[in-house]
Design an enzyme around this catalytic site. Structure first.
Site, PDB file in Angstrom:
ATOM      1  N   HIS A  46       0.930  -1.219   0.133  1.00  0.00           N
ATOM      2  CA  HIS A  46      -0.159  -0.040  -0.069  1.00  0.00           C
ATOM      3  C   HIS A  46       0.841   1.209  -0.097  1.00  0.00           C
ATOM      4  O   HIS A  46       0.445   2.073  -0.796  1.00  0.00           O
ATOM      5  CB  HIS A  46      -0.783   0.092   1.212  1.00  0.00           C
ATOM      6  N   GLU A  68      -2.628  -5.078  -4.571  1.00  0.00           N
ATOM      7  CA  GLU A  68      -3.056  -4.898  -3.388  1.00  0.00           C
ATOM      8  C   GLU A  68      -4.685  -5.604  -3.386  1.00  0.00           C
ATOM      9  O   GLU A  68      -4.893  -6.177  -2.200  1.00  0.00           O
ATOM     10  CB  GLU A  68      -3.310  -3.326  -3.131  1.00  0.00           C
ATOM     11  N   ASN A 410      24.410 -23.427  -9.187  1.00  0.00           N
ATOM     12  CA  ASN A 410      25.023 -24.761  -9.390  1.00  0.00           C
ATOM     13  C   ASN A 410      24.710 -25.822  -8.292  1.00  0.00           C
ATOM     14  O   ASN A 410      24.340 -26.948  -8.699  1.00  0.00           O
ATOM     15  CB  ASN A 410      26.709 -24.548  -9.267  1.00  0.00           C
TER      16      ASN A 410
END
Lengths: 673, 146
Positions: A46, A68, A410
């Site tokens: 917000h 939101e 990796n």
């Protein structure tokens, strides 16, 4: 208004907010029921929305707005937190990050509307609304009456529509005549057959109440049925909100009607948002102190105070020096000089501390990365991080991220087995990756460990033979450690096949080079079936180091003190030869000798000596003796780069400027040994 | 650029290396200094004489004689280091003598390849004529970055 002065703050804070969102969403994935986390996510996004709206970044605003909406539905228990849902939310965060990067580069948020993500968000909401429509219907009226809850915010599409300036002007004029502006969103029933006809009826109804100033989609599209089931209307009217609602809800085939009185345009809405934001800020401040932005350092007040005190002491001593210069009181003079030196050393330490930042800054993006990887690779991976508070020089922090990402990737991609395979080996089905940081003497150690399949040393040997990196004879005699070092050889990395051999070797030379540039080094150890560990050792500070100055004939060189074990005086007669290579035995250890003068092509000194000076240096747990002509002494030196042109030189780590302005080179012990 | 008219003048620093005259584009010259101490850098290319301290910056110095394949390495009281900057590379070039700043009309510079093919043209840009004398224009980009 000139927004530029706020731009930096905006960028910095947005980045922090995004990091918080990333972290909190990750936690939320593990404990979906935790309301506190959800509230945090909601609050931060917000704030982010408010900020981007204030700065005029509408695309960012729209994206966060939709985010939101989804979040608010989660909060209301309408949508469950699932990994798929979080995937979408994480995608939002990535998109927002791209916006911010773009803003940093060009001061504008760019053209990307991120429609696919928007659609995903909207479809999440749509799924939810169709499944829980009934439950909601009852509550609709009540909620829109109280008009203070964010519930259904997503459905009040009119709140999301921008009004053009001429429309705003019209509204302003109308408001002066006591007209009120209403935003109306109508949701037609799915069973509605003739949508255009139905909307015509609705329009007629609305027009009886006042003047329609805008519709979304536009009237033409509605007539052509080019809309889903919802459309929004802005109405200027003098009638009461409930009357509007009533007259519209009575029309058949209308599922839902949302009406809001809209106070005035954006500026005010934004104002409201920012007001809320400041309230929330106070709450957030505590956490904010921990998180640091990328390019600036927020410094602990205590550290700055120390710095300041030291500087004032320095001034006092300097004044003392000036006054003693006149008379020949040598004792006093020397005393002051010594004191001055002590202070400058402390000053240096203090300044260095200011430059130190916790490694957390790099680490905190990894949980998110591992999560994404584990979803992508279909493996369950748990990342264990320790020592986030370990501090490193800023310059190192900026550079270390990339090699670490490489190692972690990796580990996740190649080293860890798929859950099935792990189970058959009697391991837990979740693979573990450990990322540890800790300080060890004058250096910082970062370890990346996995409990995967490990590296097959014999296969590396075979590969190295095929590649011609080693001869058959030398391969036979190589220790495990030496063989593992081959992984970091440049030509090894180009070999794609290695990935199906051991899953290692792709780009490890890049990792090594990067770490070497930072003055560190990397080692690996492995046990087949049990996993591997990569250990990175980095210097604490970079800019200023303690060094031993030495002479080679008439040239001066600096050897970093932290690499030096001891300094020995060796009788020439005690030098042994192994395969014609000179060695010495020191405290039961055989140490190879490196004749620096020869290695560095220095002209030979004519004198034949009985004793030679040997500087014993260490690289990891390897020792070597550097033969030098003579020692000059220990000195604090400032490391300077040799410049772009000579940066690829081996054996030389940099240069420093001596007291008399002469340049001395700093030896790179890592590449000498 | 389109306005490469014949009368457009460019300024060059006229230097001498082994009795020959060379021109260096003044736009790329940062500084001209006397030769002081040069620290040899082991394992550097042969034509890099070493590094110097220029007001706290470490700058590599190129021996133009070596680069041009002239055997003897002589520095005299007239020798100078010309500090040039090409892209991110800052580097010093040792010349035997710095004579003056000259103006050469762009149009009067002949491309080196049109003059002869027997000269290594990576370091050289062209040949300009000033007062019945010829000046070889150095291609700094080619010389330093290649």
């Amino acid at each position: 208004m000139d927004m530029n002065q706020y731009m930096e703050i905006f960028i910095e804070e947005s980045k922090e907010h995004l990091q918080i969102l990333n972290e909190t969403l990750l936690e939320l994935e593990n404990s979906p029921e935790n309301m506190e986390l959800l509230n945090e996510v909601f609050r931060v996004s917000h704030t982010l929305k408010g900020m981007s709206a204030t700065m005029g970044f509408n695309k960012m605003k729209n994206l966060t707005h939709n985010m939101e909406n989804v979040l608010s539905e989660i909060r209301n228990g309408k949508i469950a937190v699932t990994s798929n849902l979080l995937d979408v939310l994480f995608k939002c965060l990535d998109a927002l990050e791209v916006y911010i990067d773009e803003i940093i580069k060009t001061n504008s948020e760019g053209e990307n509307e991120n429609e696919p993500i928007m659609k995903e968000l909207i479809s999440i909401l749509a799924d939810e609304s169709s499944s829980s429509i009934k439950a909601e219907k009852d509550s609709v009226v009540e909620q829109s009456e109280t008009n203070e809850e964010k519930l259904d915010l997503d459905k009040r599409l009119h709140l999301n529509i921008e009004l053009a300036s001429f429309e705003i002007n019209a509204i302003r004029e109308a408001k002066e005549k006591d007209y009120k502006l209403y935003g109306i969103t109508v949701v037609l029933s799915e069973k509605c057959v003739l949508k255009s006809a139905r909307s015509f009826v609705i329009f007629n109804n609305i027009e009886e109440l006042g003047e329609i100033i805008k519709t979304n989609p536009d009237v033409q599209s509605i007539e052509d049925e080019k809309f889903d089931l919802t459309f929004s209307v802005f109405l200027l009217s003098m009638v009461d909100i409930n009357k509007i609602k009533k007259s519209l809800s009575n029309i058949s085939e209308v599922d839902e009607v949302f009406v809001d009185e809209i106070l005035i345009k954006d500026q005010e809405i934004i104002q409201e948002v920012t007001n809320k934001e400041t309230n929330e800020k106070v709450k957030e401040e505590k956490e904010d102190n921990k998180k640091k932005a990328t390019k600036t350092v927020r410094v602990d007040i205590d550290r700055l105070d120390t710095l300041m005190n030291l500087v004032s002491e320095l001034i006092i001593v300097k004044n003392g020096l000036e006054s003693t210069q006149g008379n020949n009181d040598n004792g006093n003079y020397n005393e002051s000089i010594e004191y001055l030196e002590r202070i400058t050393t402390s000053l240096h330490d203090a300044v260095m501390k200011v430059r130190m930042v916790p490694v957390e800054q790099v680490f905190n993006r990894f949980p998110r990365m591992i999560r994404d990887l584990s979803r992508k690779l279909d493996k369950e991976i748990i990342l264990h991080m320790t020592g986030k508070e370990t501090e490193l020089d800023r310059t190192v922090i900026d550079e270390i991220g990339e090699p670490l990402i490489h190692l972690l990737r990796n580990a996740a991609d190649h080293a860890l087995e798929i859950p099935k395979e792990r189970a058959s080996k009697g391991k837990t089905k979740e693979g573990n990756i450990f990322l540890r940081a800790y300080q060890d003497g004058n250096s910082v150690v970062i370890e990346v460990q996995d409990d995967g399949r490990g590296i097959d040393v014999e296969k590396i040997k075979k590969k190295a033979l095929e590649k011609g990196l080693v001869t058959k004879e030398s391969a036979e005699n190589m220790s495990k450690k030496n063989i593992l070092e081959l992984l970091f050889a440049p030509s090894f990395s180009t070999a794609e096949e290695i990935t199906d051999v051991s899953g290692r070797g792709v780009g490890l030379d890049v990792v090594k080079t990067k770490i070497q540039i930072l003055g560190g080094h990397i080692e690996t150890d492995t046990e087949i079936g049990k996993g591997s560990i990569f250990t990175i050792r980095l210097p604490l500070t970079l800019a200023i180091i303690q060094a031993l100055m030495i002479n080679l004939n008439n040239e001066k060189y600096a050897i970093p003190l932290n690499t030096i074990q001891t300094i020995e005086d060796i009788e020439v007669s005690s030098i042994k030869l192994i395969q014609n290579k000179p060695m010495i035995v020191l405290r039961d250890k055989v140490i190879p000798l490196i004749k620096l003068g020869k290695v560095l092509d220095v002209e030979k000194e004519d004198k034949i000596k009985e004793h030679i000076t040997v500087v014993i240096v260490k690289k990891g747990d390897k020792l070597a003796g550097l033969v030098v002509d003579s020692l000059i002494g220990q000195q604090e030196i400032v490391i300077k780069s040799l410049g772009t042109y000579l940066r690829k030189l081996k054996m030389i780590a940099g240069a420093t400027i001596l007291g008399d302005g002469e340049v001395a080179l700093i030896l790179d012990v890592n590449s000498l040994v | 650029m389109d306005n490469k008219g014949n009368d457009e003048n460019k300024q060059y620093i006229l230097v001498k290396v082994n009795e020959e005259q060379y021109g260096i584009d003044i736009q790329q010259v940062e500084n001209i200094i006397k030769i002081d101490r040069i620290t040899r850098v082991p394992k550097a290319p042969e034509f890099i004489k070493g590094v110097i301290n220029l007001r706290g910056e470490i700058i590599p110095v190129m021996n133009l004689r070596m680069k041009f394949g002239i055997e003897e390495d002589i520095t005299t009281a007239d020798s100078r280091i010309i500090i040039v900057k090409v892209e991110e590379y800052e580097i010093g070039i040792i010349v035997d003598q710095v004579k003056e700043v000259i103006q050469i009309p762009t149009g009067s510079i002949e491309d080196i390849k049109d003059v002869t093919c027997e000269i290594n043209s990576t370091y050289l840009q062209g040949v300009g004529k000033v007062n019945q004398d010829i000046v070889t224009i150095i291609n700094l980009h080619g010389l330093i970055i290649q």
